[in-house]
Design a protein around this motif. Structure first.
Motif, PDB file in Angstrom:
ATOM      1  N   GLY A  52       0.834  -1.193   0.000  1.00  0.00           N
ATOM      2  CA  GLY A  52       0.000   0.000   0.000  1.00  0.00           C
ATOM      3  C   GLY A  52       0.864   1.237   0.000  1.00  0.00           C
ATOM      4  N   ARG A  53       0.276   2.367  -0.323  1.00  0.00           N
ATOM      5  CA  ARG A  53       1.054   3.605  -0.422  1.00  0.00           C
ATOM      6  C   ARG A  53       1.489   4.082   0.947  1.00  0.00           C
ATOM      7  NH1 ARG A  53       4.895   6.322  -2.023  1.00  0.00           N
ATOM      8  NH2 ARG A  53       4.662   8.555  -2.387  1.00  0.00           N
ATOM      9  N   ARG A  54       2.806   4.193   1.111  1.00  0.00           N
ATOM     10  CA  ARG A  54       3.404   4.704   2.345  1.00  0.00           C
ATOM     11  C   ARG A  54       4.536   5.662   1.954  1.00  0.00           C
ATOM     12  NH1 ARG A  54      -0.412   2.224   3.483  1.00  0.00           N
ATOM     13  NH2 ARG A  54      -0.748   0.651   5.094  1.00  0.00           N
ATOM     14  N   ARG A  55       4.718   6.696   2.718  1.00  0.00           N
ATOM     15  CA  ARG A  55       5.751   7.690   2.401  1.00  0.00           C
ATOM     16  C   ARG A  55       6.379   8.204   3.694  1.00  0.00           C
ATOM     17  NH1 ARG A  55       0.727   9.593   1.689  1.00  0.00           N
ATOM     18  NH2 ARG A  55       0.675   9.200  -0.539  1.00  0.00           N
ATOM     19  N   HIS A  56       7.519   8.825   3.559  1.00  0.00           N
ATOM     20  CA  HIS A  56       8.199   9.492   4.690  1.00  0.00           C
ATOM     21  C   HIS A  56       8.389   8.581   5.900  1.00  0.00           C
ATOM     22  CE1 HIS A  56       7.483  12.940   2.195  1.00  0.00           C
ATOM     23  NE2 HIS A  56       6.224  13.048   2.517  1.00  0.00           N
ATOM     24  N   PRO A  57       9.192   7.550   5.848  1.00  0.00           N
ATOM     25  CA  PRO A  57       9.986   7.116   4.694  1.00  0.00           C
ATOM     26  C   PRO A  57       9.275   6.013   3.905  1.00  0.00           C
ATOM     27  CG  PRO A  57      10.716   5.956   6.631  1.00  0.00           C
ATOM     28  CD  PRO A  57       9.596   6.863   7.089  1.00  0.00           C
ATOM     29  N   SER A  58       9.855   5.659   2.767  1.00  0.00           N
ATOM     30  CA  SER A  58       9.310   4.577   1.936  1.00  0.00           C
ATOM     31  C   SER A  58       9.752   3.233   2.496  1.00  0.00           C
ATOM     32  CB  SER A  58       9.804   4.723   0.488  1.00  0.00           C
ATOM     33  OG  SER A  58       9.362   5.941  -0.073  1.00  0.00           O
ATOM     34  N   PRO A  59       8.812   2.347   2.842  1.00  0.00           N
ATOM     35  CA  PRO A  59       9.187   1.090   3.480  1.00  0.00           C
ATOM     36  C   PRO A  59       9.540  -0.032   2.510  1.00  0.00           C
ATOM     37  CG  PRO A  59       6.813   1.275   3.431  1.00  0.00           C
ATOM     38  CD  PRO A  59       7.352   2.537   2.802  1.00  0.00           C
ATOM     39  N   ASP A  60       9.279   0.159   1.216  1.00  0.00           N
ATOM     40  CA  ASP A  60       9.521  -0.911   0.248  1.00  0.00           C
ATOM     41  C   ASP A  60       9.959  -0.307  -1.084  1.00  0.00           C
ATOM     42  OD1 ASP A  60       7.084  -0.389  -1.451  1.00  0.00           O
ATOM     43  OD2 ASP A  60       6.066  -0.939   0.402  1.00  0.00           O
TER      44      ASP A  60
END
Length: 333
Positions: free
Chosen positions: A181-189
């Protein structure tokens, strides 16, 4: 024209005649006429001479300074690009609620419409995917944009669409790289890292373009002013997220152009980033994608994403100057 990405740590950007030269340890890494460059992006520990900057100013070429991992730190631009008449109009429009709301509706509707087209085109090529419900949900939200009466309701509608959209996007990732799924700050993948890096590049390019035309990139209409954030660039970025960055990212992932070993974990932030050599490969693919010829909506004229950045910025200039309507970009599959 192309953008010049200087990523070699310890390199120096110099001027030789009317050419830009990148050197490191006495070795010439690149030699290109300044007239063939539209913009320069400097990443990390890269030096540049005042003579090189002067040549960029004379040619009307913008330079952006970014951290090694791609965070925009600042921009250098010629004073010749400062259009006070346009900026006065831009500031005046920001105080006109009807103009701001009309512009924001166009931006959100364009983003949702392009997201919908992207999902349905992918579903057409992959009928085994069960993402029809998501596209129906996004279509319903898109049809509600015109009825919204304030920015807060538009933000809520966009947020609901984004959550549905990335549910489908997760199913559209067909390669070996993980994406939950969309994750940011930081990018987990890795997939999130590619998405974030792509958004940063387009944001930086649009910000430099707006500055060059004469706008103040830090005064947006849909995205409200925030210290250090070029919110007007973020406004125009919305139109290009799915047709450009998301589509480009899927191309890299599903065609297995990048792999897990192309990324490293930054211990300070806990996020994943492209390694230096992998980032150079990314720029080659990115330049190919944003300059690739394609037909416009009418099907009669050849264009490319980089030309579309300028076209939309000029459409915004015309709308701001005349208090007219802004028409968001619609991608034609």
């Amino acid at each position: 024209m192309a953008f010049l990405y200087v990523t070699e740590q310890g390199a120096v950007l110099r001027k030789v005649g009317r050419r830009l030269v990148v050197e490191k340890d006495g070795q010439k890494l690149l030699d290109i006429p300044a007239g063939k460059i539209e913009g320069v992006l400097i990443f990390g520990n890269v030096q540049f001479t005042t003579q090189a900057v002067r040549l960029l100013f004379e040619q009307g070429i913008e330079m952006a300074l970014l951290s090694r991992r791609g965070k925009l730190l600042g921009q250098l631009t010629s004073p010749n690009t400062k259009n006070i008449t346009l900026r006065r109009a831009q500031y005046a429009r920001s105080l006109e609620p009807l103009f701001v709301l009309s512009f924001a509706k166009s931006i959100v509707a364009g983003k949702l419409r392009n997201s919908l087209h992207f999902i349905r085109e992918f579903q057409h090529n992959h009928p085994e995917l069960e993402i029809g419900g998501v596209s129906d949900r996004i279509e319903a939200l898109w049809r509600q944009t015109e009825a919204q009466t304030d920015l807060a309701s538009l933000l809520g509608l966009e947020g609901a669409s984004g959550r549905a959209y990335f549910q489908a996007f997760r199913e559209m990732v067909r390669g070996t790289l993980s994406f939950e799924g969309r994750r940011r700050h930081p990018s987990p993948d890795p997939v999130n890292a590619l998405l974030s890096f792509g958004y940063t590049l387009v944001y930086t390019e649009i910000s430099s373009l707006l500055d060059g035309i004469g706008f103040d990139p830090y005064l947006g209409y849909y995205h409200q002013p925030s210290y250090g954030h070029a919110t007007l660039a973020s406004d125009l970025l919305e139109e290009f997220r799915s047709p450009l960055v998301d589509r480009f990212t899927l191309t890299l992932v599903n065609n297995r152009i990048f792999h897990e070993e192309d990324f490293f974990l930054h211990t300070g932030s806990g996020g994943l980033y492209l390694k230096d050599e992998s980032r150079k490969r990314y720029f080659v693919e990115y330049e190919r994608f944003v300059t690739r010829p394609m037909s416009d909506a009418s099907g009669s004229t050849q264009t490319c994403f980089r030309k579309l950045f300028r076209r939309q910025a000029e459409c915004l200039r015309d709308a701001v100057s005349s208090a007219g309507a802004y028409v968001a970009y619609e991608f034609s599959w």
